[in-house]
Design a protein around this motif. Structure first.
Motif, mmCIF file in Angstrom:
data_model
loop_
_atom_site.group_PDB
_atom_site.id
_atom_site.type_symbol
_atom_site.label_atom_id
_atom_site.label_comp_id
_atom_site.label_asym_id
_atom_site.label_seq_id
_atom_site.Cartn_x
_atom_site.Cartn_y
_atom_site.Cartn_z
ATOM 1 N N TYR A 140 -4.208 6.448 -4.137
ATOM 2 C CA TYR A 140 -3.881 5.261 -3.347
ATOM 3 C C TYR A 140 -3.716 4.034 -4.222
ATOM 4 O O TYR A 140 -4.462 3.832 -5.181
ATOM 5 C CB TYR A 140 -5.014 5.017 -2.347
ATOM 6 C CG TYR A 140 -4.970 3.675 -1.667
ATOM 7 C CD1 TYR A 140 -4.038 3.409 -0.679
ATOM 8 C CD2 TYR A 140 -5.863 2.676 -2.024
ATOM 9 C CE1 TYR A 140 -4.002 2.169 -0.047
ATOM 10 C CE2 TYR A 140 -5.841 1.431 -1.400
ATOM 11 C CZ TYR A 140 -4.902 1.191 -0.415
ATOM 12 O OH TYR A 140 -4.863 -0.033 0.203
ATOM 13 N N GLY B 24 2.705 0.078 -4.008
ATOM 14 C CA GLY B 24 3.286 1.183 -3.248
ATOM 15 C C GLY B 24 4.796 1.277 -3.359
ATOM 16 O O GLY B 24 5.361 2.375 -3.391
ATOM 17 N N HIS C 19 -3.182 -0.229 -3.586
ATOM 18 C CA HIS C 19 -3.139 -1.349 -2.650
ATOM 19 C C HIS C 19 -1.993 -2.306 -2.975
ATOM 20 O O HIS C 19 -1.481 -2.975 -2.100
ATOM 21 C CB HIS C 19 -4.471 -2.111 -2.700
ATOM 22 C CG HIS C 19 -4.568 -3.199 -1.681
ATOM 23 N ND1 HIS C 19 -5.009 -2.960 -0.395
ATOM 24 C CD2 HIS C 19 -4.282 -4.515 -1.744
ATOM 25 C CE1 HIS C 19 -4.984 -4.097 0.291
ATOM 26 N NE2 HIS C 19 -4.557 -5.063 -0.509
ATOM 27 N N VAL D 176 -5.450 10.234 3.791
ATOM 28 C CA VAL D 176 -4.529 9.117 3.582
ATOM 29 C C VAL D 176 -5.292 7.819 3.712
ATOM 30 O O VAL D 176 -5.961 7.579 4.718
ATOM 31 C CB VAL D 176 -3.382 9.142 4.617
ATOM 32 C CG1 VAL D 176 -2.508 7.903 4.487
ATOM 33 C CG2 VAL D 176 -2.547 10.388 4.468
ATOM 34 N N CYS D 177 -5.184 6.995 2.703
ATOM 35 C CA CYS D 177 -5.745 5.649 2.798
ATOM 36 C C CYS D 177 -4.699 4.753 3.455
ATOM 37 O O CYS D 177 -3.613 5.211 3.810
ATOM 38 C CB CYS D 177 -6.105 5.150 1.399
ATOM 39 S SG CYS D 177 -7.418 6.118 0.622
ATOM 40 N N ASN E 142 -1.641 2.694 4.341
ATOM 41 C CA ASN E 142 -0.337 3.075 3.812
ATOM 42 C C ASN E 142 0.781 2.280 4.469
ATOM 43 O O ASN E 142 0.739 2.041 5.675
ATOM 44 C CB ASN E 142 -0.111 4.571 4.049
ATOM 45 C CG ASN E 142 1.037 5.104 3.251
ATOM 46 O OD1 ASN E 142 1.034 5.051 2.039
ATOM 47 N ND2 ASN E 142 2.050 5.597 3.938
ATOM 48 N N TYR F 240 -5.222 12.444 -2.442
ATOM 49 C CA TYR F 240 -4.389 11.258 -2.294
ATOM 50 C C TYR F 240 -4.767 10.236 -3.349
ATOM 51 O O TYR F 240 -5.941 9.920 -3.528
ATOM 52 C CB TYR F 240 -4.578 10.640 -0.906
ATOM 53 C CG TYR F 240 -4.062 11.511 0.197
ATOM 54 C CD1 TYR F 240 -2.780 11.317 0.705
ATOM 55 C CD2 TYR F 240 -4.835 12.533 0.733
ATOM 56 C CE1 TYR F 240 -2.292 12.125 1.724
ATOM 57 C CE2 TYR F 240 -4.359 13.339 1.748
ATOM 58 C CZ TYR F 240 -3.091 13.126 2.242
ATOM 59 O OH TYR F 240 -2.609 13.926 3.247
ATOM 60 N N ARG G 209 0.804 -1.212 0.000
ATOM 61 C CA ARG G 209 0.000 0.000 0.000
ATOM 62 C C ARG G 209 0.838 1.264 0.000
ATOM 63 O O ARG G 209 1.831 1.356 0.709
ATOM 64 C CB ARG G 209 -0.911 -0.011 1.217
ATOM 65 C CG ARG G 209 -1.876 -1.175 1.204
ATOM 66 C CD ARG G 209 -2.486 -1.378 2.595
ATOM 67 N NE ARG G 209 -3.374 -2.510 2.632
ATOM 68 C CZ ARG G 209 -2.980 -3.755 2.909
ATOM 69 N NH1 ARG G 209 -1.714 -4.015 3.159
ATOM 70 N NH2 ARG G 209 -3.844 -4.731 2.930
ATOM 71 N N TYR H 230 -7.070 0.547 -6.345
ATOM 72 C CA TYR H 230 -6.657 1.946 -6.486
ATOM 73 C C TYR H 230 -7.801 2.838 -6.056
ATOM 74 O O TYR H 230 -8.968 2.464 -6.186
ATOM 75 C CB TYR H 230 -6.274 2.264 -7.931
ATOM 76 C CG TYR H 230 -5.051 1.504 -8.372
ATOM 77 C CD1 TYR H 230 -3.783 2.024 -8.181
ATOM 78 C CD2 TYR H 230 -5.178 0.245 -8.942
ATOM 79 C CE1 TYR H 230 -2.656 1.311 -8.557
ATOM 80 C CE2 TYR H 230 -4.060 -0.480 -9.317
ATOM 81 C CZ TYR H 230 -2.806 0.058 -9.122
ATOM 82 O OH TYR H 230 -1.698 -0.654 -9.481
ATOM 83 N N ASN I 241 0.691 5.859 -1.169
ATOM 84 C CA ASN I 241 -0.064 7.037 -1.568
ATOM 85 C C ASN I 241 0.832 8.089 -2.194
ATOM 86 O O ASN I 241 1.960 8.302 -1.736
ATOM 87 C CB ASN I 241 -0.731 7.686 -0.344
ATOM 88 C CG ASN I 241 -1.873 6.887 0.224
ATOM 89 O OD1 ASN I 241 -3.024 7.097 -0.137
ATOM 90 N ND2 ASN I 241 -1.570 5.964 1.125
#
Length: 114
Positions: A21, A26, A23, A75-76, A78, A19, A4, A69, A6
């Motif tokens: 994001y 990252g 999954h 913030v998702c 992270n 943000y 994950r 996504y 962002n």
């Protein structure tokens, strides 16, 4: 499990940011952003287009998927340092360093060792 991360984009008109994001990817967001900045160089002065280009680079192989996504005002989930893109200043901030867009593109291969 996941990978994950962002990317946050900010500007004078949106100081709290947006943000983007992922999954599953990252750990490769720094390179993804680099590719987006290269592809989107003609839109560096257009926040709306640059945001779309960054997110499109992230989802290009998964555009029709329902998961993996997202776009948010917070913030998702992270696992990695957040990469901040300042659209007005045309800078990238990551792991305590700040680069101009041009420097980020040029220095990408070495900035992790700074």
């Amino acid at each position: 499990m996941g990978d994950r991360g962002n990317i946050k984009t900010v500007s004078t008109s949106n100081p709290n940011g947006i943000y983007f994001y992922t999954h599953w990817s990252g750990s490769i967001l720094p390179e993804t952003l680099r590719e987006a900045l290269i592809r989107g160089k003609g839109s560096w002065n257009d926040e709306a287009y640059l945001n779309r280009i960054i997110f499109s680079e992230m989802i290009q192989r998964y555009v029709l998927e329902e998961n993996g996504y997202g776009i948010s005002t917070f913030v998702c989930d992270n696992e990695h340092p957040i990469i901040t893109v300042d659209c007005d200043k045309q800078t990238v901030e990551f792991e305590g360093n700040t680069w101009s867009f041009e420097e980020y593109i040029q220095d990408f291969r070495t900035f992790g060792s700074k």
